[in-house]
Design a protein around this motif. Structure first.
Motif, PDB file in Angstrom:
ATOM      1  N   ASP A 188      -7.357   8.640   6.100  1.00  0.00           N
ATOM      2  CA  ASP A 188      -8.635   7.929   6.126  1.00  0.00           C
ATOM      3  C   ASP A 188      -8.715   6.860   5.039  1.00  0.00           C
ATOM      4  O   ASP A 188      -9.143   5.730   5.295  1.00  0.00           O
ATOM      5  N   GLU A 189      -8.284   7.232   3.820  1.00  0.00           N
ATOM      6  CA  GLU A 189      -8.305   6.258   2.721  1.00  0.00           C
ATOM      7  C   GLU A 189      -7.367   5.092   3.015  1.00  0.00           C
ATOM      8  O   GLU A 189      -7.693   3.938   2.746  1.00  0.00           O
ATOM      9  N   ALA A 190      -6.202   5.400   3.569  1.00  0.00           N
ATOM     10  CA  ALA A 190      -5.228   4.354   3.886  1.00  0.00           C
ATOM     11  C   ALA A 190      -5.780   3.397   4.941  1.00  0.00           C
ATOM     12  O   ALA A 190      -5.615   2.176   4.825  1.00  0.00           O
ATOM     13  N   LEU A 191      -6.434   3.938   5.948  1.00  0.00           N
ATOM     14  CA  LEU A 191      -7.019   3.094   6.998  1.00  0.00           C
ATOM     15  C   LEU A 191      -8.118   2.195   6.433  1.00  0.00           C
ATOM     16  O   LEU A 191      -8.246   1.035   6.830  1.00  0.00           O
ATOM     17  N   GLU A 192      -8.905   2.726   5.482  1.00  0.00           N
ATOM     18  CA  GLU A 192      -9.943   1.923   4.838  1.00  0.00           C
ATOM     19  C   GLU A 192      -9.332   0.756   4.062  1.00  0.00           C
ATOM     20  O   GLU A 192      -9.814  -0.375   4.142  1.00  0.00           O
ATOM     21  N   VAL A 193      -8.277   1.027   3.304  1.00  0.00           N
ATOM     22  CA  VAL A 193      -7.614  -0.022   2.529  1.00  0.00           C
ATOM     23  C   VAL A 193      -7.001  -1.056   3.479  1.00  0.00           C
ATOM     24  O   VAL A 193      -7.096  -2.264   3.242  1.00  0.00           O
ATOM     25  N   VAL A 228      -1.371  -2.590  -4.015  1.00  0.00           N
ATOM     26  CA  VAL A 228      -2.766  -2.798  -3.635  1.00  0.00           C
ATOM     27  C   VAL A 228      -3.578  -1.538  -3.899  1.00  0.00           C
ATOM     28  O   VAL A 228      -4.691  -1.591  -4.422  1.00  0.00           O
ATOM     29  N   ALA A 229      -3.012  -0.398  -3.514  1.00  0.00           N
ATOM     30  CA  ALA A 229      -3.656   0.894  -3.728  1.00  0.00           C
ATOM     31  C   ALA A 229      -2.620   1.983  -3.528  1.00  0.00           C
ATOM     32  O   ALA A 229      -1.609   1.783  -2.856  1.00  0.00           O
ATOM     33  N   GLU A 236       0.072   7.979  12.603  1.00  0.00           N
ATOM     34  CA  GLU A 236      -1.161   7.315  13.061  1.00  0.00           C
ATOM     35  C   GLU A 236      -1.426   6.057  12.230  1.00  0.00           C
ATOM     36  O   GLU A 236      -1.837   5.026  12.765  1.00  0.00           O
ATOM     37  N   LEU A 237      -1.171   6.140  10.942  1.00  0.00           N
ATOM     38  CA  LEU A 237      -1.330   4.980  10.066  1.00  0.00           C
ATOM     39  C   LEU A 237      -0.378   3.860  10.486  1.00  0.00           C
ATOM     40  O   LEU A 237      -0.778   2.698  10.570  1.00  0.00           O
ATOM     41  N   ALA A 238       0.875   4.200  10.756  1.00  0.00           N
ATOM     42  CA  ALA A 238       1.861   3.188  11.157  1.00  0.00           C
ATOM     43  C   ALA A 238       1.451   2.513  12.462  1.00  0.00           C
ATOM     44  O   ALA A 238       1.639   1.308  12.626  1.00  0.00           O
ATOM     45  N   ARG A 239       0.882   3.281  13.373  1.00  0.00           N
ATOM     46  CA  ARG A 239       0.408   2.693  14.640  1.00  0.00           C
ATOM     47  C   ARG A 239      -0.728   1.695  14.383  1.00  0.00           C
ATOM     48  O   ARG A 239      -0.745   0.601  14.942  1.00  0.00           O
ATOM     49  N   ALA A 240      -1.679   2.089  13.536  1.00  0.00           N
ATOM     50  CA  ALA A 240      -2.805   1.203  13.212  1.00  0.00           C
ATOM     51  C   ALA A 240      -2.305  -0.045  12.489  1.00  0.00           C
ATOM     52  O   ALA A 240      -2.766  -1.156  12.759  1.00  0.00           O
ATOM     53  N   LEU A 251       0.867  -1.179   0.000  1.00  0.00           N
ATOM     54  CA  LEU A 251       0.000   0.000   0.000  1.00  0.00           C
ATOM     55  C   LEU A 251       0.902   1.227   0.000  1.00  0.00           C
ATOM     56  O   LEU A 251       1.769   1.364   0.865  1.00  0.00           O
ATOM     57  N   ILE A 252       0.716   2.108  -0.982  1.00  0.00           N
ATOM     58  CA  ILE A 252       1.486   3.349  -1.065  1.00  0.00           C
ATOM     59  C   ILE A 252       0.621   4.492  -0.538  1.00  0.00           C
ATOM     60  O   ILE A 252      -0.505   4.676  -0.993  1.00  0.00           O
TER      61      ILE A 252
END
Length: 145
Positions: free
Chosen positions: A45-50, A38-39, A73-77, A14-15
């Motif tokens: 928000d879009e990254a978390l959805e993917v 993948v996307a 935040e994305l890396a934590r999730a 995912l990029i």
């Protein structure tokens, strides 16, 4: 393994990049290198959805995203889901080693990016790796190689 192809763990990436030209280049470079993108998204928000709906082996994310959002935040999730993050950024983040597997510093070449991902892949398989110049891995490095 002398002539065989090395087993890969990292196949689906995912990029997450808010700079359109960089996102486009990354997508093409990784596709040409045999990875499945993948996307490619430009926001948190879009990254978390993917991340929720797709099987992802690695996230390649900038630290700074659009609308003052952050790849942190994305890396934590992603870490909570067991998905490693490789930051691709021109900005350092002191706590990056706690949430990401490494960082490739902008500007980077296609070779540096692909070698960084290969090093992450090898690390995930338990190998000792030495990252190329411009790449920092937040893992134990064997300097004797």
């Amino acid at each position: 393994m002398l002539f065989g192809k090395r087993k890969q763990i990292v196949k689906r990436i995912l990029i997450v990049e808010d700079e359109p030209l960089t996102a486009f280049d990354n997508e093409n470079m990784l596709g040409d290198a045999g990875y499945e993108v993948v996307a490619t998204v430009d926001g948190l928000d879009e990254a978390l959805e993917v991340l929720e709906r797709e099987a992802i082996d690695l996230i390649l994310s900038d630290l700074r995203l659009r609308k003052d959002q952050s790849g942190i935040e994305l890396a934590r999730a992603a870490k909570a889901k067991g998905v490693p993050t490789l930051f691709a950024t021109g900005h350092s983040y002191p706590g990056a080693s706690e949430i990401a597997v490494g960082c490739v510093m902008k500007p980077y070449t296609e070779r540096q990016l692909c070698k960084a991902i290969e090093c992450v892949d090898r690390h995930l398989q338990g190998e000792k790796v030495k990252p190329p110049k411009g790449v920092e891995l937040f893992i134990a490095v064997d300097e004797t190689e």
